[in-house]
Design a protein around this motif. Structure first.
Motif, PDB file in Angstrom:
ATOM      1  N   GLU A   1       0.456  -0.930  -0.169  1.00  0.00           N
ATOM      2  CA  GLU A   1       0.560   0.016  -0.124  1.00  0.00           C
ATOM      3  C   GLU A   1       0.736   1.030   0.040  1.00  0.00           C
ATOM      4  O   GLU A   1       0.312   2.305  -0.553  1.00  0.00           O
ATOM      5  CB  GLU A   1      -1.086   0.194   1.139  1.00  0.00           C
TER       6      GLU A   1
ATOM      7  N   VAL B   1      13.535   5.883  -5.452  1.00  0.00           N
ATOM      8  CA  VAL B   1      12.965   7.097  -6.467  1.00  0.00           C
ATOM      9  C   VAL B   1      12.990   7.222  -7.422  1.00  0.00           C
ATOM     10  O   VAL B   1      12.121   7.817  -8.299  1.00  0.00           O
ATOM     11  CB  VAL B   1      13.928   8.400  -5.578  1.00  0.00           C
TER      12      VAL B   1
ATOM     13  N   THR C   1       2.089   7.929  -6.491  1.00  0.00           N
ATOM     14  CA  THR C   1       1.056   8.473  -6.926  1.00  0.00           C
ATOM     15  C   THR C   1       1.429   9.887  -6.356  1.00  0.00           C
ATOM     16  O   THR C   1       0.920  10.971  -6.321  1.00  0.00           O
ATOM     17  CB  THR C   1      -0.314   8.324  -6.326  1.00  0.00           C
ATOM     18  N   GLY C   2       2.902   9.803  -5.514  1.00  0.00           N
ATOM     19  CA  GLY C   2       3.287  11.099  -5.071  1.00  0.00           C
ATOM     20  C   GLY C   2       3.436  11.728  -3.634  1.00  0.00           C
ATOM     21  O   GLY C   2       3.513  12.879  -3.306  1.00  0.00           O
ATOM     22  N   ASN C   3       2.842  10.320  -3.034  1.00  0.00           N
ATOM     23  CA  ASN C   3       3.396  10.847  -1.594  1.00  0.00           C
ATOM     24  C   ASN C   3       4.729  10.685  -0.873  1.00  0.00           C
ATOM     25  O   ASN C   3       5.160   9.105  -0.733  1.00  0.00           O
ATOM     26  CB  ASN C   3       2.420   9.444  -1.055  1.00  0.00           C
ATOM     27  N   GLU C   4       5.037  11.453  -0.465  1.00  0.00           N
ATOM     28  CA  GLU C   4       6.678  11.216  -0.136  1.00  0.00           C
ATOM     29  C   GLU C   4       6.850  10.459   1.999  1.00  0.00           C
ATOM     30  O   GLU C   4       7.331  10.046   1.750  1.00  0.00           O
ATOM     31  CB  GLU C   4       6.977  12.346   0.026  1.00  0.00           C
ATOM     32  N   GLU C   5       5.115  10.896   2.145  1.00  0.00           N
ATOM     33  CA  GLU C   5       5.388  10.678   3.717  1.00  0.00           C
ATOM     34  C   GLU C   5       6.165   8.956   3.153  1.00  0.00           C
ATOM     35  O   GLU C   5       6.404   8.332   4.493  1.00  0.00           O
ATOM     36  CB  GLU C   5       4.475  10.950   4.023  1.00  0.00           C
TER      37      GLU C   5
ATOM     38  N   LEU D   1       6.947   6.811   1.377  1.00  0.00           N
ATOM     39  CA  LEU D   1       8.620   7.032   1.130  1.00  0.00           C
ATOM     40  C   LEU D   1       9.615   6.892   2.185  1.00  0.00           C
ATOM     41  O   LEU D   1      10.146   5.991   2.734  1.00  0.00           O
ATOM     42  CB  LEU D   1       9.737   8.113   0.264  1.00  0.00           C
ATOM     43  N   LYS D   2       9.046   8.196   3.016  1.00  0.00           N
ATOM     44  CA  LYS D   2      10.225   8.220   4.388  1.00  0.00           C
ATOM     45  C   LYS D   2       9.575   6.880   5.080  1.00  0.00           C
ATOM     46  O   LYS D   2      10.629   6.825   5.497  1.00  0.00           O
ATOM     47  CB  LYS D   2       9.286   8.927   4.832  1.00  0.00           C
TER      48      LYS D   2
ATOM     49  N   ASP E   1       0.900   4.223  -2.554  1.00  0.00           N
ATOM     50  CA  ASP E   1       1.281   5.354  -2.262  1.00  0.00           C
ATOM     51  C   ASP E   1       1.858   6.608  -2.821  1.00  0.00           C
ATOM     52  O   ASP E   1       1.914   7.876  -3.496  1.00  0.00           O
ATOM     53  CB  ASP E   1       0.793   5.749  -0.657  1.00  0.00           C
ATOM     54  N   TYR E   2       3.005   5.732  -2.465  1.00  0.00           N
ATOM     55  CA  TYR E   2       4.126   6.657  -2.933  1.00  0.00           C
ATOM     56  C   TYR E   2       4.584   7.376  -5.070  1.00  0.00           C
ATOM     57  O   TYR E   2       4.783   8.761  -5.366  1.00  0.00           O
ATOM     58  CB  TYR E   2       5.631   5.869  -2.224  1.00  0.00           C
TER      59      TYR E   2
END
Lengths: 796, 193
Positions: B8, B58, B15-19, B21-22, B12-13
């Motif tokens: 999931e 990335v 589609t651009g969610n940087e959180e 990735l963290k 999410d990442y």
């Protein structure tokens, strides 16, 4: 023999749970009969378990930062590339257009012979279009900043509840409005701007014009869309144009929109984001655990620190009262020590000066009489600003004799998830725990609850006399599995409740490395539980371990809610200090809700500044309000607070406010310097008691400054330096070292010596990081950035 | 967010969610670093590989397709990065001086001063163990590490190492055999206990 070989292979497969049912049957049947293969089975098992015990190496924090930096660099580069691409597209488009225009012009020229009119028309529109486009680009950038501005202001901690963001509709409306304005300012209407020479088309312009610009626009839209988290939403609701798209794409605006939706009043369902519920949850938890302020660049270190806004100078005439709750936490100092020992300066917000000062025990006189503590004050010149003075206020908690100690019922709630496997976590906890058990009194009761995949009661309440049982329970602790704290904390409270000792010290002690995943429906529920149990007489203390994923802010808050203390344990020494020497203060609360209020006399003091205690400052009305929770004081513990004071005669100006027109401030002349008022409750009490003490001007010392004062101020000065505080004045490391060495005292446990070493370390780290830059070739202009093409393909 | 599956998160990442990735970085930094460390035997190279892997995450985030588990994918990336690192190292000039079987691995198990001395024995067996692991042939080492250390299933290992299931079985079996022969002390110790 060959057969055995094959069987062994099957055993190995079976051991890993990858055998087919048939193979399984063969293995089991064989194991029944064959002694040597049973032995083999055992050996596989023991190898496997010892392999699992191998410690996982930690990444150096340095490396983590490096990776974060690199990722950021890559992301920036990508963004630029994207921009370039679209420009290239535009360029090509423009080229083709001009070519076609040329053709047309030539054609029409040939056909009609009317030359000037066409060319002029084309040129006019072309230049107007280019200028408008440029202006729009500029304006878009401005608009981005505006949205950042919005985000920065609304996104800030604490303001979220009070000022809900505009609803997405409004927000979008705002952006649209702004875009319209911008378009208007650019002197073109929106349509003609985006589609450029569409007006031309009406006359006789070929189809390709539109196609080309249409394509250009699509490219742009696609770009913003593919990156945006809420693409689906945009597509469903109303497809926003470049303005909205940009906004989504550029800022770390996922968050903005996030908050948007969760706090916004209900709007059309079709405009709702896809998983509304999840977003809601996040926003609820944010209210309880304020996240660190969002930084513009993705910061990958997930250690969480709350931003500290330092107390400023307050003018006594306007704010004669300073009120705060005491704080006996010391975690910040250990955390700072960890950073310095790793050769790094700590992040500014990890430095809480009051916790650093309170890490050390000061030599204040024991209280006499009925009060559980003594108040000590001392005023002398401020070491980092010769024009100022510094007032020290020290509380000394009463030392309890062994027979005065209330019986205690302690439940250790220990995180044994896989992440606790590091040698500075569970193994450290275990050895500290053993030391702690060694000096348990016979009538104290200890239980151990663990939590990982599931919560378990490792040791039911056992008396301190039965040390053997406790030791063997400690030995059985080992890490493995994921974290699920919710069940664990519930179980721990249940155990504490079951063995509740009326008038005793009932406490849950949580030991974790910070990832306290809550099995309950939300963090709010957990806080409620902690508070409810606190009111029922079961307190909660927190011991923090480990690095990297450490949630400082969250832990402090948990301990705070549970009337507990919060310690950060980074070494055996610290573990001993906390669990063994401070046992008294950790476990035996002698006064609760201790608040201090200081009234300064304006005829003596012009302005003051409380050093540290930023998150403990209270409203002046709260001082007399017994329902307001404040800090606890343990037996034998000392608490120290420092005020930097601007004396009344000082020419310094603070707060430029015009004199009041309708009120006159009358200052009563007196020799009083200040009055310290203190309120506390007995551990079981609900009514607070008041102690107050007045300090005379003549008490200010000009010489014979005490050891306590010197050491406390040197710690505070060190904190100011680490925070790079705007109030640091002339603070410098040499002064800190001199005073600390001078006032080291007996220092039987070596804490003060350790402090001096830390200061020296920090001082050496202060040398500009200049020489550590990568690819530094000796001179400044030889610095070649990592992104330089010369490093392409080379090992970095 | 913390309870969410890796799959999931990566979706999410993407589609651009940087959180997200963290979160992924937090979850995988240690496994990846440790896997690379065991594969390569020294910290510096493992650090390089770790950062390479996350940069790949990335730059090529869309290369991950939800047909496989995310852990499988990222370990495959790590493995590939480690192998190319090994190749580079082989090519590099120091290898002329250093035979591959010289077992001259860098000392990366930092000595542990903070624990009481009664841990010395334990540390001794630990270092024996890591030495034994580094003595394994690379493929076996990889397989056993993925299995025992990272709790991968045979199917995942198969995917990561891009080989047949039978080969995975044999590699793990052989690795165990060799460890068993090299570490009689550990086994007997466990027997006694």
């Amino acid at each position: 023999m060959r057969d055995h070989e094959q069987i062994k292979q099957l055993i190995s497969v079976y051991f890993d749970g990858a055998a087919t049912p048939e193979e399984e049957r063969i293995v089991l049947a064989h194991l029944k009969d064959c002694e040597s293969c049973r032995k083999y089975w055992q050996e596989v098992k023991s190898i496997s378990s010892s392999l699992k015990e191998l410690p996982q190496e930690d990444l150096s924090p340095d490396l983590e930062q490096k990776i974060n930096k690199k990722i950021r660099a890559v992301q920036d580069r990508e963004e630029q590339k994207m921009k370039k691409k679209s420009y290239v597209g535009l360029g090509v488009g423009a080229g083709v257009v001009s070519f076609i225009v040329c053709l047309l012009v030539i054609q029409t020229h040939v056909k009609t012979g009317i030359q000037g009119k066409w060319r002029m028309a084309a040129d006019d529109i072309g230049t107007e279009y280019a200028a408008a486009r440029q202006q729009i680009e500029l304006a878009k950038q401005n608009l981005q900043y505006e949205t950042y501005y919005l985000e920065a202001n609304y996104g800030q901690k604490g303001e979220m509840k009070a000022q809900p963001l505009p609803a997405p509709g409004e927000h979008q409306g705002y952006v649209d409005r702004r875009m319209k304005e911008i378009y208007a300012r650019a002197g073109v209407d929106k349509k003609s701007a985006t589609h450029g020479p569409r007006t031309l088309k009406k006359d006789s312009e070929p189809q390709s014009f539109m196609q080309i610009f249409g394509a250009g626009e699509k490219l742009e839209d696609g770009r913003s869309g593919s990156k945006s988290a809420l693409y689906a939403y945009n597509a469903k609701g109303h497809r926003t144009r470049s303005a909205g798209g940009y906004q989504v794409e550029k800022g770390a605006s996922y968050d903005v929109l996030h908050d948007d939706f969760s706090t916004a009043p209900a709007i059309e369902p079709s405009k709702r984001p896809v998983d509304r519920l999840k977003l809601r949850e996040i926003s609820v938890s944010e209210e309880i655990w304020p996240l660190p302020p969002r930084r513009r660049e993705g910061d990958f270190n997930t250690e969480a620190y709350d931003r500290i806004y330092e107390n400023g100078f307050k003018v006594v005439l306007d704010n004669p009262l300073s009120t705060f709750s005491i704080d006996v936490d010391t975690a910040s100092y250990s955390n700072v020590r960890r950073f310095l020992n790793q050769g790094q300066l700590p992040p500014e917000d990890a430095v809480r000066i009051e916790e650093m000062v309170n890490y050390f025990v000061y030599d204040y006189p024991q209280p006499r009489g009925r009060d559980p503590f003594s108040i000590n004050t001392e005023i002398a010149a401020c070491p980092w600003n010769q024009n100022h003075q510094l007032a020290l206020i020290g509380l000394q908690g009463k030392q309890l004799a062994a027979n005065e100690i209330a019986p205690s019922n302690l439940v250790f709630l220990i995180d044994v998830s896989g992440s606790m496997n590091d040698r500075n976590k569970l193994p450290l906890l275990k050895s500290a725990f053993r030391m702690f058990v060694n000096q348990l009194h016979a009538n104290e009761r200890v239980s151990i609850v663990t939590y990982a995949g599931s919560a378990g009661l490792v040791l039911d309440s056992t008396r301190g006399a039965n040390k053997g049982a406790i030791f063997s329970a400690i030995d059985r602790l080992h890490a493995g599995g994921s974290t699920a704290g919710g069940q664990g904390i519930q179980l721990a409270y249940d155990v504490a409740q079951r063995n509740f000792i009326p008038n005793g010290n009932n406490r849950v002690i949580l030991a974790t490395d910070g990832d306290f995943n809550v099995g309950m429906s939300s963090d709010a529920d957990m806080v409620r539980l902690i508070e409810e149990k606190r009111n029922a007489g079961i307190f909660l203390s927190v011991l923090g371990f480990g690095t990297g994923n450490y949630k400082d802010a969250k832990m402090e808050k948990i301990a705070d809610k549970g009337n507990g203390n919060y310690y950060y344990i980074d070494s055996e020494n610290e573990a001993r200090k906390v669990l063994v020497h401070e046992l008294g203060s950790l476990l035996f609360t002698i006064a609760k809700d201790v608040k201090l209020q200081i009234e300064f006399n304006p005829s003596q003091v012009k302005a003051y500044r409380l050093i540290g205690y930023e998150n403990r400052v209270m409203a002046k009305e709260d001082f007399n309000n017994d329902t307001k929770d404040a800090g606890e004081l343990g037996a034998g513990h000392t608490v120290t607070a420092l005020y930097e004071i601007v004396p009344a005669g000082s020419p310094e100006q603070y707060g430029d406010i015009d004199a009041l027109k309708y009120q006159k401030q009358v200052v009563r002349r007196s020799n009083d310097f200040m009055t310290v008022k203190l309120r506390y409750k007995q551990p079981k009490g609900h009514r607070s008691q008041l102690i107050s003490e007045t300090i005379d001007r003549r008490d200010i010392r000009t010489r014979n400054v005490s050891e306590n004062f010197n050491f406390a101020t040197s710690v505070a000065e060190f904190g100011l330096l680490l925070r790079d505080s705007q109030f640091k004045g002339n603070a410098n490391y040499d002064n800190v070292l001199n005073r600390a060495r001078y006032s080291r005292g007996r220092d039987s446990w070596g804490y003060r010596t350790e402090f001096i070493n830390l200061v020296e370390k920090a001082k050496s780290l202060q040398i500009p990081q200049y020489y550590n830059k990568p690819y530094y070739k000796g001179r400044d202009d030889n610095y070649i950035p990592r992104t330089h093409p010369m490093f392409k393909g080379h090992r970095e | 967010m913390e309870h969410r599956q890796d799959e999931e998160l990566i979706a999410d990442y993407q589609t651009g969610n940087e959180e997200a990735l963290k979160m992924l970085f937090e979850r995988y930094k240690k496994p990846i670093f440790n896997f690379a460390l065991r594969m390569l035997g020294n910290r510096a190279d493992a650090e390089d590989v770790t950062s390479e892997v996350f940069i790949t995450l990335v730059t090529k985030k869309d290369a991950y397709k939800p047909t496989a588990k995310f852990s499988t994918w990222i370990f495959t990336v790590t493995r590939n990065a480690s192998i190319s690192k090994l190749r580079k190292r082989k090519k590099s000039f120091t290898m002329w001086f250093q035979k591959e079987d010289s077992k001259d691995y860098e000392q990366w198990e930092v000595p542990d001063n903070r624990l009481p001395s009664d841990n010395i024995v334990k540390n001794e067996t630990k270092s024996q163990l890591s030495r034994a692991i580094s003595n394994l042939p690379p493929e076996q080492r990889e397989a056993i590490i993925l299995r025992e250390y990272h709790q991968m299933s045979y199917d995942q290992i198969k995917e990561i190492m891009n080989c047949s299931l039978d080969k995975v079985k044999i590699l793990i079996y052989r690795a165990r055999e060799q460890l068993r022969n090299e570490l009689p002390s550990i086994i007997s110790e466990e027997d006694n206990a």
